[in-house]
Design a protein around this motif. Sequence first.
Motif, PDB file in Angstrom:
ATOM      1  N   ILE A   1       7.617   3.057   3.033  1.00 27.64           N
ATOM      2  CA  ILE A   1       7.423   5.354   2.449  1.00 27.64           C
ATOM      3  C   ILE A   1       7.666   5.598   3.597  1.00 27.64           C
ATOM      4  CG2 ILE A   1       6.768   6.669   1.188  1.00 27.64           C
ATOM      5  CD1 ILE A   1       4.796   5.175  -0.021  1.00 27.64           C
ATOM      6  N   ALA A   2       7.237   5.364   4.987  1.00 30.81           N
ATOM      7  CA  ALA A   2       7.358   5.899   5.839  1.00 30.81           C
ATOM      8  C   ALA A   2       8.990   5.962   7.036  1.00 30.81           C
ATOM      9  CB  ALA A   2       5.956   6.101   6.898  1.00 30.81           C
ATOM     10  N   ASP A   3       9.348   5.003   6.425  1.00 32.63           N
ATOM     11  CA  ASP A   3      10.079   4.443   6.716  1.00 32.63           C
ATOM     12  C   ASP A   3      11.049   5.075   5.980  1.00 32.63           C
ATOM     13  OD1 ASP A   3      12.369   3.349   8.304  1.00 32.63           O
ATOM     14  OD2 ASP A   3      12.837   2.243   6.872  1.00 32.63           O
TER      15      ASP A   3
ATOM     16  N   SER B   1       4.648   3.905  13.643  1.00 34.98           N
ATOM     17  CA  SER B   1       5.340   3.843  13.597  1.00 34.98           C
ATOM     18  C   SER B   1       7.174   4.060  13.450  1.00 34.98           C
ATOM     19  CB  SER B   1       5.864   2.618  14.485  1.00 34.98           C
ATOM     20  OG  SER B   1       4.364   2.463  15.130  1.00 34.98           O
ATOM     21  N   ASN B   2       7.160   4.064  11.707  1.00 41.83           N
ATOM     22  CA  ASN B   2       7.715   4.346  11.196  1.00 41.83           C
ATOM     23  C   ASN B   2       7.464   5.919  11.280  1.00 41.83           C
ATOM     24  OD1 ASN B   2       9.123   2.357  10.689  1.00 41.83           O
ATOM     25  ND2 ASN B   2       7.855   2.036   8.381  1.00 41.83           N
ATOM     26  N   LEU B   3       6.788   6.929  11.165  1.00 35.24           N
ATOM     27  CA  LEU B   3       6.207   8.380  11.329  1.00 35.24           C
ATOM     28  C   LEU B   3       6.852   9.024  12.939  1.00 35.24           C
ATOM     29  CD1 LEU B   3       3.066   8.795   9.402  1.00 35.24           C
ATOM     30  CD2 LEU B   3       5.367   9.226   8.101  1.00 35.24           C
ATOM     31  N   ILE B   4       6.638   8.324  13.560  1.00 32.20           N
ATOM     32  CA  ILE B   4       7.123   9.282  14.647  1.00 32.20           C
ATOM     33  C   ILE B   4       8.438   9.016  15.155  1.00 32.20           C
ATOM     34  CG2 ILE B   4       4.988   9.563  15.311  1.00 32.20           C
ATOM     35  CD1 ILE B   4       4.528   6.773  17.677  1.00 32.20           C
TER      36      ILE B   4
ATOM     37  N   LEU C   1       9.928  -0.052  -2.803  1.00 36.47           N
ATOM     38  CA  LEU C   1      10.613   1.114  -1.988  1.00 36.47           C
ATOM     39  C   LEU C   1      10.956  -0.234  -0.413  1.00 36.47           C
ATOM     40  CD1 LEU C   1       7.226   2.331  -2.531  1.00 36.47           C
ATOM     41  CD2 LEU C   1       9.093   3.197  -3.210  1.00 36.47           C
ATOM     42  N   SER C   2      12.149  -0.341  -0.549  1.00 34.73           N
ATOM     43  CA  SER C   2      12.935  -1.386   0.413  1.00 34.73           C
ATOM     44  C   SER C   2      13.894  -0.719   0.578  1.00 34.73           C
ATOM     45  CB  SER C   2      12.732  -2.740   0.712  1.00 34.73           C
ATOM     46  OG  SER C   2      13.394  -3.034  -1.010  1.00 34.73           O
ATOM     47  N   THR C   3      14.985  -0.638   2.011  1.00 34.19           N
ATOM     48  CA  THR C   3      16.098   0.184   2.340  1.00 34.19           C
ATOM     49  C   THR C   3      15.982   1.931   1.720  1.00 34.19           C
ATOM     50  OG1 THR C   3      17.079   0.165   0.055  1.00 34.19           O
ATOM     51  CG2 THR C   3      17.620  -1.481   1.495  1.00 34.19           C
ATOM     52  N   ARG C   4      16.120   2.465   2.737  1.00 38.30           N
ATOM     53  CA  ARG C   4      15.930   3.580   3.128  1.00 38.30           C
ATOM     54  C   ARG C   4      16.414   4.356   1.967  1.00 38.30           C
ATOM     55  NH1 ARG C   4      16.528   4.516   9.090  1.00 38.30           N
ATOM     56  NH2 ARG C   4      15.313   3.675   9.467  1.00 38.30           N
ATOM     57  N   PRO C   5      17.588   4.138   1.548  1.00 42.40           N
ATOM     58  CA  PRO C   5      18.101   5.071  -0.397  1.00 42.40           C
ATOM     59  C   PRO C   5      17.478   4.916  -0.887  1.00 42.40           C
ATOM     60  CG  PRO C   5      20.184   4.271   1.270  1.00 42.40           C
ATOM     61  CD  PRO C   5      18.635   3.319   1.932  1.00 42.40           C
ATOM     62  N   HIS C   6      16.875   3.584  -1.530  1.00 44.55           N
ATOM     63  CA  HIS C   6      16.111   3.068  -3.001  1.00 44.55           C
ATOM     64  C   HIS C   6      14.788   4.220  -2.666  1.00 44.55           C
ATOM     65  CE1 HIS C   6      18.758  -0.988  -3.373  1.00 44.55           C
ATOM     66  NE2 HIS C   6      19.197   0.429  -2.744  1.00 44.55           N
ATOM     67  N   ILE C   7      14.317   3.815  -1.402  1.00 41.77           N
ATOM     68  CA  ILE C   7      12.450   4.540  -1.088  1.00 41.77           C
ATOM     69  C   ILE C   7      12.891   5.824  -1.067  1.00 41.77           C
ATOM     70  CG2 ILE C   7      11.019   5.129   0.484  1.00 41.77           C
ATOM     71  CD1 ILE C   7      12.450   2.438   2.347  1.00 41.77           C
TER      72      ILE C   7
ATOM     73  N   MET D   1       3.886  13.226   5.810  1.00 38.28           N
ATOM     74  CA  MET D   1       3.127  13.927   6.479  1.00 38.28           C
ATOM     75  C   MET D   1       2.333  14.989   5.832  1.00 38.28           C
ATOM     76  SD  MET D   1       3.153  13.187   9.316  1.00 38.28           S
ATOM     77  CE  MET D   1       3.358  14.032  10.208  1.00 38.28           C
ATOM     78  N   THR D   2       3.197  15.219   4.192  1.00 40.55           N
ATOM     79  CA  THR D   2       2.026  16.587   3.915  1.00 40.55           C
ATOM     80  C   THR D   2       0.663  16.302   3.551  1.00 40.55           C
ATOM     81  OG1 THR D   2       3.505  16.455   1.775  1.00 40.55           O
ATOM     82  CG2 THR D   2       4.404  18.121   3.374  1.00 40.55           C
ATOM     83  N   ASN D   3       0.136  15.050   3.260  1.00 39.57           N
ATOM     84  CA  ASN D   3      -0.762  14.875   2.605  1.00 39.57           C
ATOM     85  C   ASN D   3      -1.703  14.215   3.517  1.00 39.57           C
ATOM     86  OD1 ASN D   3      -2.866  13.235   1.215  1.00 39.57           O
ATOM     87  ND2 ASN D   3      -1.481  12.216  -0.490  1.00 39.57           N
ATOM     88  N   ASP D   4      -2.836  14.909   3.920  1.00 32.74           N
ATOM     89  CA  ASP D   4      -3.161  15.317   5.025  1.00 32.74           C
ATOM     90  C   ASP D   4      -4.720  13.819   4.821  1.00 32.74           C
ATOM     91  OD1 ASP D   4      -2.500  17.534   6.520  1.00 32.74           O
ATOM     92  OD2 ASP D   4      -3.765  18.777   6.148  1.00 32.74           O
ATOM     93  N   ASP D   5      -4.875  13.997   3.446  1.00 33.82           N
ATOM     94  CA  ASP D   5      -5.871  12.795   3.002  1.00 33.82           C
ATOM     95  C   ASP D   5      -5.311  11.192   3.320  1.00 33.82           C
ATOM     96  OD1 ASP D   5      -7.809  11.740   1.965  1.00 33.82           O
ATOM     97  OD2 ASP D   5      -7.255  11.644  -0.107  1.00 33.82           O
ATOM     98  N   ILE D   6      -4.007  11.368   2.921  1.00 35.55           N
ATOM     99  CA  ILE D   6      -3.267   9.980   3.544  1.00 35.55           C
ATOM    100  C   ILE D   6      -3.088   9.967   4.874  1.00 35.55           C
ATOM    101  CG2 ILE D   6      -1.608   8.540   3.268  1.00 35.55           C
ATOM    102  CD1 ILE D   6      -2.464   8.227   0.445  1.00 35.55           C
ATOM    103  N   LEU D   7      -2.602  10.692   5.850  1.00 33.75           N
ATOM    104  CA  LEU D   7      -2.892  10.891   7.183  1.00 33.75           C
ATOM    105  C   LEU D   7      -4.239  10.687   7.711  1.00 33.75           C
ATOM    106  CD1 LEU D   7      -0.575  13.910   8.390  1.00 33.75           C
ATOM    107  CD2 LEU D   7       0.113  11.200   8.208  1.00 33.75           C
ATOM    108  N   GLN D   8      -5.447  11.267   7.133  1.00 28.65           N
ATOM    109  CA  GLN D   8      -6.877  10.728   8.219  1.00 28.65           C
ATOM    110  C   GLN D   8      -6.634   9.556   7.110  1.00 28.65           C
ATOM    111  OE1 GLN D   8      -8.391  11.830   9.436  1.00 28.65           O
ATOM    112  NE2 GLN D   8      -7.295  14.357   9.958  1.00 28.65           N
TER     113      GLN D   8
END
Length: 652
Positions: A559-561, A599-602, A515-521, A570-577
């Motif tokens: 993943i957030a990158d 940082s990657n999410l915002i 899970l590195s480099t955006r297109p691959h992620i 962002m759609t998984n509230d459990d993970i966000l918590q």
Amino acid sequence: MACLLETPIRMSVLSEVTASSRHYVDRLFDPDPQKVLQGVILLYLLQQETSSTELKTECAVVLGSLAMGTENNVKSLLDCHIIPALLQGLLSPDLKFIEACLRCLRTIFTSPVTPEELLYTDATVIPHLMALLGRSRYTQEYICQIFSHCCKGPDHQTILFNHGAVQNIAHLLTSLSYKVRMQALKCFSVLAFENPQVSMTLVNVLVDGELLPQIFVKMLQRDKPIEMQLTSAKCLTYMCRAGAIRTDDSCIVLKTLPCLVRMCSKERLLEERVEGAETLAYLIEPDVELQRIASITDHLIAMLADYFKYPSSVSAITDIKRLDHDLKHAHELRQAAFKLYASLGANDEDIRKKIIETENMMDRIVTGLSESSVKVRLAAVRCLHSLSRSVQQLRTSFQDHAVWKPLMKVLQNAPDEILVVASSMLCNLLLEFSPSKEPILESGAVELLCGLTQSENPALRVNGIWALMNMAFQAEQKIKADILRSLSTEQLFRLLSDSDLNVLMKTLGLLRNLLSTRPHIDKIMSTHGKQIMQAVTLILEGEHNIEVKEQTLCILANIADGTTAKELIMTNDDILQKIKYYMGHSHVKLQLAAMFCISNLIWNEEEGEIGSQERQDKLRDMGIVDILHKLSQSPDSNLCDKAKTALQQYLA
């Protein structure tokens, strides 16, 4: 019960036997099997109370001579329960009979077909043998020889140690008999091997006012017989490796190490050179300073090259005997040389360079990989593995000799002990700067490594996943897709719940590299997103250490990158918590990893990426901004800077 004894036996045996037992001995040489079978009467006579002590003694002598014959003789005697009969004989008050029984027991226990456990079956035997040590120099010699042959592993060491072996045998080192001194010395070498308890005790034992290590040092001086020098060096080596003597102690640096290097020289017998090199390899294996000293002592690196020159060319027919001897020891010599080169090159770049520049060395190692002897193959792989720790050599010699080809062949079909070292070396050959990486990938390494991850042996699972992790580092999308396809998500999740911590950590490392480099992620998360998020949740909820959770949060940060992948967070509230929880954790490492996720999410792309505002708003509503303000006051400068940078995104 067929207790057949093979003949002929050395005829000199007969001279040891008086006329009274000649009748039974003659039968042992009789061509009629029925009469040979009657030879078993010796054992019967040995145990009869009505037999005279003289007859019993003669029976023990003859049985001992029979045991010196073929291995089948020993097997037959064992089947007839000779050991309990001889041990019973040790209860006699007659010293000559005791000595004859011990001599026969010595011969039987030193045979490769005799199980050592037979010495320990009856708990009264060892203390009785200890008590007999004081009876004569023969009882001392035979008992020490029995102990040194039957002491295999920590359980046996503990039994002998607990019955006072150290105290009872120590004074024998000053015996007037060379044989007694030698057997006592051998006893100490097997007792001390990989045993800190025995070794720590030996360091403080006094014999005639002198400490044992000082006695061992005297015994490895040049004027002593070679056997004694070698065995003393072994004792000091084993004590050093067990932590009882420091590696920088003068008795190791100035005495033991030079003695072992001497044993590697051309002047020594082949078997002595083998033993010297193997012991030296063991002594210096964990210590870089000893490796450096050894490498510049008596041109050792060049001296070892001679180990590969056997069997030497034979010109005359009179040398056939020598050729046979050389052939017998040739593979042992190569094995010993590979082991010592592996130890010498374990840490120091200059030493590795010297080894590789030694005449035809890489060719010799590559040839060693396909030898028929498993031991030589294992030693050759270990040697290559040691040299493969060098970035320079991976780029040059390893590439010039296409080492990866024979290595891949070794990995196809080998015992586990070879597979563990070979797969560990493959990890090095798959590092991103290694020129071998491409051809290895093309030769079907992905399937082979994925197969290793299913092994029952944890070391093989670790190496399989480690090599895949190295393979995935900065790899093309196609390679990553091949890894995921060959491994399968089912196996990936089995590895993520593996009981071995190393397997789990390397699997997380593999996921992180995939899970590195955006297109691959985005690509991987579009096909495996649901399962990966499930696995991440399970690990963050589980009872795992800081390092495991840190790696897992770093995977989330990757993943957030992603461009589309971040929506799975962002759609998984459990993970966000969970991310919010770790931002306030007491461990800075976990706070930092959680900060990377946020940082990657915002992050607000310069082009004005759609969705960043919604993400920022959602995270603000969760109270993330309040936590960022709090972290911007953190005493940890790294955490403080990251929090301030994240807050600036809200102002951008």
